[in-house]
Design an enzyme around this catalytic site. Sequence first.
Site, mmCIF file in Angstrom:
data_model
loop_
_atom_site.group_PDB
_atom_site.id
_atom_site.type_symbol
_atom_site.label_atom_id
_atom_site.label_comp_id
_atom_site.label_asym_id
_atom_site.label_seq_id
_atom_site.Cartn_x
_atom_site.Cartn_y
_atom_site.Cartn_z
ATOM 1 N N LYS A 1 0.830 -1.212 0.000
ATOM 2 C CA LYS A 1 0.000 0.000 0.000
ATOM 3 C C LYS A 1 0.862 1.258 0.000
ATOM 4 O O LYS A 1 0.601 2.201 -0.734
ATOM 5 C CB LYS A 1 -0.913 0.058 1.247
ATOM 6 C CG LYS A 1 -1.875 -1.078 1.407
ATOM 7 C CD LYS A 1 -2.813 -0.850 2.599
ATOM 8 C CE LYS A 1 -2.137 -0.761 3.948
ATOM 9 N NZ LYS A 1 -1.518 -2.017 4.409
ATOM 10 N N ARG B 1 11.924 -6.356 3.865
ATOM 11 C CA ARG B 1 11.735 -4.915 3.644
ATOM 12 C C ARG B 1 12.790 -4.091 4.377
ATOM 13 O O ARG B 1 13.112 -4.368 5.529
ATOM 14 C CB ARG B 1 10.337 -4.515 4.118
ATOM 15 C CG ARG B 1 10.057 -3.037 3.953
ATOM 16 C CD ARG B 1 8.600 -2.742 3.926
ATOM 17 N NE ARG B 1 7.967 -2.826 5.236
ATOM 18 C CZ ARG B 1 6.680 -2.542 5.434
ATOM 19 N NH1 ARG B 1 5.908 -2.189 4.437
ATOM 20 N NH2 ARG B 1 6.160 -2.634 6.640
ATOM 21 N N ARG C 1 0.500 -8.925 13.577
ATOM 22 C CA ARG C 1 -0.118 -7.857 12.775
ATOM 23 C C ARG C 1 -1.151 -8.455 11.818
ATOM 24 O O ARG C 1 -2.195 -7.864 11.583
ATOM 25 C CB ARG C 1 0.965 -7.083 12.002
ATOM 26 C CG ARG C 1 1.800 -6.192 12.930
ATOM 27 C CD ARG C 1 3.125 -5.814 12.313
ATOM 28 N NE ARG C 1 3.023 -4.866 11.228
ATOM 29 C CZ ARG C 1 4.011 -4.599 10.381
ATOM 30 N NH1 ARG C 1 5.171 -5.212 10.501
ATOM 31 N NH2 ARG C 1 3.853 -3.719 9.425
ATOM 32 N N ARG D 1 -8.528 1.407 10.218
ATOM 33 C CA ARG D 1 -8.205 0.006 10.480
ATOM 34 C C ARG D 1 -9.263 -0.661 11.363
ATOM 35 O O ARG D 1 -9.151 -1.849 11.637
ATOM 36 C CB ARG D 1 -6.858 -0.072 11.198
ATOM 37 C CG ARG D 1 -5.655 -0.366 10.272
ATOM 38 C CD ARG D 1 -4.424 -0.241 11.126
ATOM 39 N NE ARG D 1 -3.289 -0.973 10.684
ATOM 40 C CZ ARG D 1 -2.227 -0.443 10.072
ATOM 41 N NH1 ARG D 1 -2.224 0.831 9.727
ATOM 42 N NH2 ARG D 1 -1.186 -1.186 9.788
ATOM 43 N N ARG E 1 12.453 -2.015 10.101
ATOM 44 C CA ARG E 1 11.534 -1.621 11.169
ATOM 45 C C ARG E 1 11.480 -2.700 12.235
ATOM 46 O O ARG E 1 11.489 -3.876 11.920
ATOM 47 C CB ARG E 1 10.127 -1.415 10.579
ATOM 48 C CG ARG E 1 9.921 -0.029 10.012
ATOM 49 C CD ARG E 1 8.644 0.083 9.230
ATOM 50 N NE ARG E 1 7.469 -0.468 9.900
ATOM 51 C CZ ARG E 1 6.237 -0.431 9.383
ATOM 52 N NH1 ARG E 1 6.035 0.124 8.208
ATOM 53 N NH2 ARG E 1 5.223 -0.949 10.028
HETATM 54 P P1 AMP Z 1 1.960 0.542 9.297
HETATM 55 O O1 AMP Z 1 3.154 1.415 9.040
HETATM 56 O O2 AMP Z 1 0.718 0.997 8.575
HETATM 57 O O3 AMP Z 1 2.264 -0.917 9.064
HETATM 58 O O4 AMP Z 1 1.614 0.697 10.860
HETATM 59 C C1 AMP Z 1 2.534 0.328 11.851
HETATM 60 C C2 AMP Z 1 1.835 0.191 13.189
HETATM 61 O O5 AMP Z 1 1.284 1.462 13.563
HETATM 62 C C3 AMP Z 1 0.656 -0.758 13.222
HETATM 63 O O6 AMP Z 1 1.047 -2.117 13.414
HETATM 64 C C4 AMP Z 1 -0.140 -0.216 14.414
HETATM 65 O O7 AMP Z 1 0.464 -0.574 15.633
HETATM 66 C C5 AMP Z 1 0.043 1.290 14.232
HETATM 67 N N1 AMP Z 1 -1.018 1.877 13.387
HETATM 68 C C6 AMP Z 1 -0.895 2.442 12.162
HETATM 69 N N2 AMP Z 1 -2.074 2.880 11.701
HETATM 70 C C7 AMP Z 1 -2.983 2.575 12.661
HETATM 71 C C8 AMP Z 1 -4.393 2.752 12.774
HETATM 72 N N3 AMP Z 1 -5.108 3.305 11.793
HETATM 73 N N4 AMP Z 1 -4.982 2.328 13.920
HETATM 74 C C9 AMP Z 1 -4.289 1.771 14.927
HETATM 75 N N5 AMP Z 1 -2.964 1.557 14.874
HETATM 76 C C10 AMP Z 1 -2.303 1.948 13.745
#
Ligand code: AMP
Length: 213
Positions: A13, A127, A171, A88, A160
């Site tokens: 994404k 990644r 996740r 989410r 990360r």
């Molecule tokens: P991402 O970079 O989108 O993979 O997000 C990394 C982490 O940030 C996720 O595993 C969640 O812990 C947190 N996170 C990101 N976006 C959200 C969201 N919309 N709601 C809750 N937690 C989020």
Amino acid sequence: MRLVFLGPPGVGKGTQARRLAEARGIPHIATGDMLRQVVKSMSAAGRRAQALMERGELVPDHLVIEIVEERFACPDVRKGFILDGFPRTRAQAEALEAILRKQAATLSRVVYFDAPAAVVVERISGRRTCKKCLANFHVTFHPPSKPGICDLCGGDLFQRTDDNEDTLRERLRVYEEQTRELIEYYMRRGLLTRIDAARTPEAVFEELVEAVG
Ligand code: AMP
């Protein structure tokens, strides 16, 4: 163009959102990136978010919604936007509707990036992310020209802390439990377009451009 990108972690994404946002001159709003900034601030909220993110869990709705609300107060979102990683949960989807209603706006489309779990596990475990510009590389599928250095800005690449197999499994579990229902939510509203994201980034981008017009 007001878009939401939906799909499991590691499906691509972010890569697609960055590319489309640049091509269309609209902001790319990635809540994961914004939360990592909050974590860096070392505030109490940042420390709480960090612990949850490192375990692969979601941070509380109210915190993410507040961050998105603040972002939507900036005038650049009037041009359009790509939301990446938000909403989410159902509560976040309803909050987004309320935010847009206040601006007399509606979503143009929700793009669902679909790929089997085995593909996302492979993508996430290799990644590497740029510390400076947040671009993503992959040790096998998209290696940088110089190891550890971003081709775009020269920044250092890192893995990360939540991009490891154990956290990724959590996740994916959280995605199934809390996020997957949004596919149905947006399908019922006639907004959903599914894209097969198991293909090359170029093939996915081509279909994406066609889907969003
Ligand atoms: P991402 O970079 O989108 O993979 O997000 C990394 C982490 O940030 C996720 O595993 C969640 O812990 C947190 N996170 C990101 N976006 C959200 C969201 N919309 N709601 C809750 N937690 C989020």
